[in-house]
Scaffold this active site. Structure first.
Site, PDB file in Angstrom:
ATOM      1  N   GLU A  30       1.037  -1.254   0.041  1.00 21.84           N
ATOM      2  CA  GLU A  30      -0.051   0.036   0.070  1.00 21.84           C
ATOM      3  C   GLU A  30       0.829   1.358   0.142  1.00 21.84           C
ATOM      4  O   GLU A  30       1.960   1.289   0.872  1.00 21.84           O
ATOM      5  CB  GLU A  30      -0.873   0.028   1.157  1.00 21.84           C
ATOM      6  CG  GLU A  30      -1.652   1.345   1.512  1.00 21.84           C
ATOM      7  CD  GLU A  30      -2.602   1.845   0.448  1.00 21.84           C
ATOM      8  OE1 GLU A  30      -2.415   2.943   0.132  1.00 21.84           O
ATOM      9  OE2 GLU A  30      -2.940   0.995  -0.227  1.00 21.84           O
ATOM     10  N   GLN A  31       0.738   2.281  -0.973  1.00 15.35           N
ATOM     11  CA  GLN A  31       1.271   3.379  -0.891  1.00 15.35           C
ATOM     12  C   GLN A  31       1.331   4.354   0.157  1.00 15.35           C
ATOM     13  O   GLN A  31       2.203   5.008   0.328  1.00 15.35           O
ATOM     14  CB  GLN A  31       1.004   3.965  -2.442  1.00 15.35           C
ATOM     15  CG  GLN A  31      -0.204   4.763  -2.489  1.00 15.35           C
ATOM     16  CD  GLN A  31      -0.350   5.498  -3.838  1.00 15.35           C
ATOM     17  OE1 GLN A  31       0.528   5.439  -4.728  1.00 15.35           O
ATOM     18  NE2 GLN A  31      -1.719   5.601  -4.037  1.00 15.35           N
ATOM     19  N   TYR A 209     -28.508   7.883   4.888  1.00 19.31           N
ATOM     20  CA  TYR A 209     -28.557   6.694   5.678  1.00 19.31           C
ATOM     21  C   TYR A 209     -27.980   6.714   6.934  1.00 19.31           C
ATOM     22  O   TYR A 209     -26.784   7.491   6.757  1.00 19.31           O
ATOM     23  CB  TYR A 209     -28.399   5.238   4.637  1.00 19.31           C
ATOM     24  CG  TYR A 209     -27.189   5.193   4.161  1.00 19.31           C
ATOM     25  CD1 TYR A 209     -25.951   4.752   4.938  1.00 19.31           C
ATOM     26  CD2 TYR A 209     -26.968   5.596   2.739  1.00 19.31           C
ATOM     27  CE1 TYR A 209     -24.675   4.626   4.211  1.00 19.31           C
ATOM     28  CE2 TYR A 209     -25.814   5.468   2.185  1.00 19.31           C
ATOM     29  CZ  TYR A 209     -24.501   4.961   2.792  1.00 19.31           C
ATOM     30  OH  TYR A 209     -23.416   5.040   2.137  1.00 19.31           O
ATOM     31  N   ASP A 286     -12.279  -1.815  -8.232  1.00 14.72           N
ATOM     32  CA  ASP A 286     -12.550  -0.584  -9.172  1.00 14.72           C
ATOM     33  C   ASP A 286     -11.444  -0.605 -10.552  1.00 14.72           C
ATOM     34  O   ASP A 286     -11.793   0.102 -11.246  1.00 14.72           O
ATOM     35  CB  ASP A 286     -12.208   0.704  -8.308  1.00 14.72           C
ATOM     36  CG  ASP A 286     -13.667   1.025  -7.463  1.00 14.72           C
ATOM     37  OD1 ASP A 286     -14.552   0.400  -7.779  1.00 14.72           O
ATOM     38  OD2 ASP A 286     -13.564   1.886  -6.557  1.00 14.72           O
TER      39      ASP A 286
END
Length: 390
Positions: A30-31, A209, A286
């Protein structure tokens, strides 16, 4: 087997846990230097929460989530209810897992807590990716070259891995953006709000919500625009959200007026691909299928990717990886691409101008709700329930 997962968002963390569950050694890269509380609300339908249960994370997520009772669709100008659907116990009884609404940071923390710290490489920027017949490699900004039997690129909507695999391909602006905010429950206690609401109007819709055990109201006010940054941190100008929704139901305006910090988020997607994998490297979440959030399925589809990936690689050897990734993509690509299309169509329907088309939409929705307890998208909750997973 050894795997490298690039990206510690929801999809990358779920993939890490799924691959570990399948018996493989995983390094999560993870960067960012730490997990930060970015984003706001996420809705998790039963297709996602069933996978969380499988990963032994459902209880941890549920402890920080809200369990909605129902969803109400309303008209923009006066808040008249068009129809409503069950989201509570009926959903859990029908689909075997609950519908949860959760802060993104709480979901991320619950997933990250199950990954051994020694398996995580924070503050590590990937600058290169290549492979040969026997291994895949990730090169970091510090000059390290990490080797593994497969690489999973869960590096988000601006995926560099996607470009490395399939060439130049930029994120596509949906011509919609959203004002996003979180309000303490006590600040809206006097308003007659439905438990979960979607208010539809010309060129706009408004969603609210609960998250964080109903302590915070998550607000997403979507509007059409020709330009907007894809950013979690860009702040709106003071009063901008009120001007954009001028003339809407007083309850909507009261919520927007009481928001403190409001973020302006441009909504981008990715063009569907014919394949997500090449050799020993695959996309996930994604990076493969970013979609507009109008069916509340973006995070769920990434979690489903992770579940199927782990299943396809269970009992695999290093030599099996390319074929296993082919199976993963064949099982997930059509469903995820279909959800992209349904999400886009939902946005168009939410934003119809007043007139015959909007009246016809409202009549269709009311007729469907009169005959069905669950949202139309609930068909995907059942199809994606993945009973065939080991």
């Amino acid at each position: 087997m050894r795997a490298i997962v690039v990206g510690a968002g929801i999809g990358g963390l779920a993939a890490t846990l799924s691959l570990r569950r399948a018996g493989h050694e995983v390094t999560l890269v993870e960067q960012t230097p730490r997990f930060t509380e970015l984003g706001a609300g996420i809705q998790l339908a039963p297709n996602a929460t069933r996978v969380l249960r499988r990963l032994d994370r459902l209880d941890a997520v549920d402890a920080q989530a809200a369990r909605p009772a129902d969803l109400s669709f309303r008209t923009w100008s006066d808040g008249a209810e068009i129809c409503s659907y069950a989201l509570g116990r009926e959903v859990e009884d029908e689909f075997g897992a609950p519908y949860l609404q959760v802060h993104r940071a709480d979901l991320q923390q619950a997933l990250a807590a199950a990954v051994p710290p020694e398996s995580v490489r924070l503050n590590t920027v990937v600058v290169g990716m290549d492979q040969d017949d026997k291994a895949a490699y990730v090169t970091t900004a510090s000059g390290e070259r990490l080797a593994a039997d497969l690489v999973v690129a869960a590096d988000g909507i601006r995926s560099a891995a996607r470009q490395r695999l399939f060439g130049a391909d930029e994120a596509v602006f949906s011509k919609t953006a959203a004002y996003r905010a979180l309000l303490p429950a006590e600040e809206v206690a006097d308003l007659d709000l439905p438990d979960t609401g979607i208010w539809m109007g010309p060129g706009r819709h408004f969603v609210h919500y609960w998250v964080r055990r109903r302590q915070l109201l998550n607000v997403v006010a979507v509007f059409g625009t020709e330009t907007a940054q894809e950013s979690w941190t860009e702040q709106a100008e003071p009063g901008e959200q009120l001007r954009a929704f001028e003339g809407w139901d007083p309850r909507v305006l009261s919520v927007l007026e009481r928001t403190g910090q409001v973020f302006r988020w441009g909504i981008y997607t990715r063009t569907p691909l014919d394949r997500w994998n090449l050799g020993r490297v695959t996309l996930l979440g994604d990076s493969a299928h970013a979609m507009v959030p109008f069916q509340a399925q973006g995070a769920a589809q990434a979690i489903l990717d992770a579940a199927v990936l782990g299943d396809c690689l269970a009992d695999a050897t290093p030599a099996d990886v390319p074929d296993a990734l082919d199976r993963y993509v064949s099982r997930r690509l059509s469903a995820a691409t279909g959800m992209q299309a349904r999400s886009s169509q939902a946005g168009e329907e939410f934003h119809l101008p007043d007139g015959p088309e909007a009246r016809a939409r409202n009549a269709r929705m009311a007729a469907h709700a009169a005959e069905n307890r669950f949202l139309p998208v609930a068909a995907a909750w059942a199809v994606d329930a993945l009973d065939d997973l080991r």
